[in-house]
Design a protein around this motif. Structure first.
Motif, PDB file in Angstrom:
ATOM      1  N   HIS A 150     -23.297  38.726  12.660  1.00 25.73           N
ATOM      2  CA  HIS A 150     -23.210  37.381  13.200  1.00 25.73           C
ATOM      3  C   HIS A 150     -23.793  36.369  12.759  1.00 25.73           C
ATOM      4  O   HIS A 150     -23.763  34.875  12.117  1.00 25.73           O
ATOM      5  CB  HIS A 150     -22.973  36.962  14.684  1.00 25.73           C
ATOM      6  CG  HIS A 150     -22.692  35.882  15.519  1.00 25.73           C
ATOM      7  ND1 HIS A 150     -21.423  34.981  14.567  1.00 25.73           N
ATOM      8  CD2 HIS A 150     -22.625  34.870  15.774  1.00 25.73           C
ATOM      9  CE1 HIS A 150     -21.647  33.258  15.309  1.00 25.73           C
ATOM     10  NE2 HIS A 150     -22.838  33.803  16.161  1.00 25.73           N
ATOM     11  N   GLU A 151     -24.959  36.996  13.092  1.00 28.51           N
ATOM     12  CA  GLU A 151     -26.489  36.078  12.596  1.00 28.51           C
ATOM     13  C   GLU A 151     -27.144  36.454  11.253  1.00 28.51           C
ATOM     14  O   GLU A 151     -27.377  34.796  10.995  1.00 28.51           O
ATOM     15  CB  GLU A 151     -27.536  36.814  13.402  1.00 28.51           C
ATOM     16  CG  GLU A 151     -27.870  36.841  14.632  1.00 28.51           C
ATOM     17  CD  GLU A 151     -28.795  37.783  15.294  1.00 28.51           C
ATOM     18  OE1 GLU A 151     -30.146  38.644  14.545  1.00 28.51           O
ATOM     19  OE2 GLU A 151     -28.963  37.537  16.503  1.00 28.51           O
ATOM     20  N   ARG A 152     -26.165  36.943  10.212  1.00 22.46           N
ATOM     21  CA  ARG A 152     -26.754  36.707   8.987  1.00 22.46           C
ATOM     22  C   ARG A 152     -25.857  35.509   8.026  1.00 22.46           C
ATOM     23  O   ARG A 152     -24.922  34.769   8.537  1.00 22.46           O
ATOM     24  CB  ARG A 152     -25.661  37.613   8.227  1.00 22.46           C
ATOM     25  CG  ARG A 152     -26.292  39.493   8.554  1.00 22.46           C
ATOM     26  CD  ARG A 152     -27.881  40.089   7.817  1.00 22.46           C
ATOM     27  NE  ARG A 152     -28.679  40.342   7.792  1.00 22.46           N
ATOM     28  CZ  ARG A 152     -28.125  41.540   7.964  1.00 22.46           C
ATOM     29  NH1 ARG A 152     -26.710  42.169   7.213  1.00 22.46           N
ATOM     30  NH2 ARG A 152     -28.579  42.738   8.635  1.00 22.46           N
ATOM     31  N   GLY A 174     -30.560  31.022  14.155  1.00 23.73           N
ATOM     32  CA  GLY A 174     -31.127  31.708  14.072  1.00 23.73           C
ATOM     33  C   GLY A 174     -30.633  32.722  13.150  1.00 23.73           C
ATOM     34  O   GLY A 174     -31.356  33.836  12.535  1.00 23.73           O
ATOM     35  N   GLY A 175     -29.940  32.074  12.377  1.00 21.71           N
ATOM     36  CA  GLY A 175     -29.258  32.790  11.064  1.00 21.71           C
ATOM     37  C   GLY A 175     -30.248  33.335   9.942  1.00 21.71           C
ATOM     38  O   GLY A 175     -30.973  32.210  10.011  1.00 21.71           O
ATOM     39  N   LYS A 176     -30.064  34.598   9.493  1.00 19.66           N
ATOM     40  CA  LYS A 176     -30.904  35.088   8.571  1.00 19.66           C
ATOM     41  C   LYS A 176     -30.897  36.021   7.766  1.00 19.66           C
ATOM     42  O   LYS A 176     -29.643  36.542   7.976  1.00 19.66           O
ATOM     43  CB  LYS A 176     -32.056  35.291   8.622  1.00 19.66           C
ATOM     44  CG  LYS A 176     -32.525  36.599  10.010  1.00 19.66           C
ATOM     45  CD  LYS A 176     -33.087  37.468  10.654  1.00 19.66           C
ATOM     46  CE  LYS A 176     -33.477  37.261  11.449  1.00 19.66           C
ATOM     47  NZ  LYS A 176     -34.628  37.502  12.441  1.00 19.66           N
ATOM     48  N   SER A 177     -31.208  35.334   6.239  1.00 18.71           N
ATOM     49  CA  SER A 177     -30.659  36.845   4.859  1.00 18.71           C
ATOM     50  C   SER A 177     -31.744  38.162   4.897  1.00 18.71           C
ATOM     51  O   SER A 177     -32.612  38.116   6.089  1.00 18.71           O
ATOM     52  CB  SER A 177     -30.478  35.825   3.784  1.00 18.71           C
ATOM     53  OG  SER A 177     -30.133  34.991   3.409  1.00 18.71           O
ATOM     54  N   ARG A 217     -39.210  36.945   0.722  1.00 17.66           N
ATOM     55  CA  ARG A 217     -39.229  38.080   1.617  1.00 17.66           C
ATOM     56  C   ARG A 217     -38.471  37.530   2.671  1.00 17.66           C
ATOM     57  O   ARG A 217     -37.984  37.914   4.118  1.00 17.66           O
ATOM     58  CB  ARG A 217     -40.329  38.108   1.471  1.00 17.66           C
ATOM     59  CG  ARG A 217     -41.413  38.668   0.793  1.00 17.66           C
ATOM     60  CD  ARG A 217     -43.212  38.494   0.345  1.00 17.66           C
ATOM     61  NE  ARG A 217     -43.692  39.067  -0.220  1.00 17.66           N
ATOM     62  CZ  ARG A 217     -43.848  40.522  -0.395  1.00 17.66           C
ATOM     63  NH1 ARG A 217     -43.471  41.727   0.488  1.00 17.66           N
ATOM     64  NH2 ARG A 217     -44.509  41.162  -1.176  1.00 17.66           N
ATOM     65  N   VAL A 218     -38.608  35.737   2.718  1.00 16.80           N
ATOM     66  CA  VAL A 218     -37.799  35.609   3.925  1.00 16.80           C
ATOM     67  C   VAL A 218     -37.051  33.761   3.188  1.00 16.80           C
ATOM     68  O   VAL A 218     -37.259  33.490   2.833  1.00 16.80           O
ATOM     69  CB  VAL A 218     -39.268  34.224   5.190  1.00 16.80           C
ATOM     70  CG1 VAL A 218     -38.205  34.006   5.932  1.00 16.80           C
ATOM     71  CG2 VAL A 218     -39.986  35.313   5.374  1.00 16.80           C
ATOM     72  N   SER A 219     -35.840  34.218   4.279  1.00 13.24           N
ATOM     73  CA  SER A 219     -35.204  33.134   3.769  1.00 13.24           C
ATOM     74  C   SER A 219     -34.067  33.247   5.797  1.00 13.24           C
ATOM     75  O   SER A 219     -32.984  33.697   5.609  1.00 13.24           O
ATOM     76  CB  SER A 219     -34.043  33.060   2.502  1.00 13.24           C
ATOM     77  OG  SER A 219     -32.854  32.172   2.361  1.00 13.24           O
TER      78      SER A 219
END
Length: 140
Positions: free
Chosen positions: A23-25, A54-57, A104-106
């Motif tokens: 769900h957070e993706r 709060g979602g992330k890759s 590295r962060v998205s």
């Protein structure tokens, strides 16, 4: 429909994702792709990436030939490419990634609001997948 949801959850768990993690993706949707008529062997691909609060890759790389321009459509996106410091981009701001970059962060910089961006790839026509998570095997 209930059976379909249970099946999807079982697949996600088998792949190592809990339902909460899934769900957070981000959600990625191809909006446009077309060969570049004036650049033989290249294509342009536009995708929208939407992050829930709060979602992330996952950390990832893109196809080896990919030059990418990302434009934040809504919300705020935190991004770190290669060893550069992480930066927060607001709606109306953009950044790019050169071929071979390590993203590295998205992620959505907010845990309360959704965020979205438009990513435009210029890539070799035969390159796929466009995004390769760090834990995935390299494409052949």
């Amino acid at each position: 429909m209930g059976t379909a949801i249970v099946s999807l959850l079982m697949i996600l768990i088998a792949m190592g994702d809990s339902p909460a993690t899934a769900h957070e993706r981000e959600q990625v949707q191809v909006l446009f792709q077309h060969p570049l008529p004036n650049v033989e062997g290249k294509k342009i691909v536009a995708v929208s990436v939407t992050y829930p609060p709060g979602g992330k890759s996952l950390a990832h790389r893109h196809a080896a030939s990919a030059f990418i321009y990302a434009y934040v459509l809504s919300g705020t996106i935190r991004s770190q490419v290669d060893d550069n410091p992480a930066k927060v981009y607001h709606a109306g701001e953009g950044f790019y990634e050169i071929p071979g970059s390590h993203h590295r962060v998205s992620e959505n910089a907010s845990d309360k609001e959704s965020a979205s961006l438009l990513a435009v790839f210029i890539v070799n026509a035969e390159d796929h997948p466009l995004t390769i998570p760090d834990d995935a095997p390299a494409p052949q």
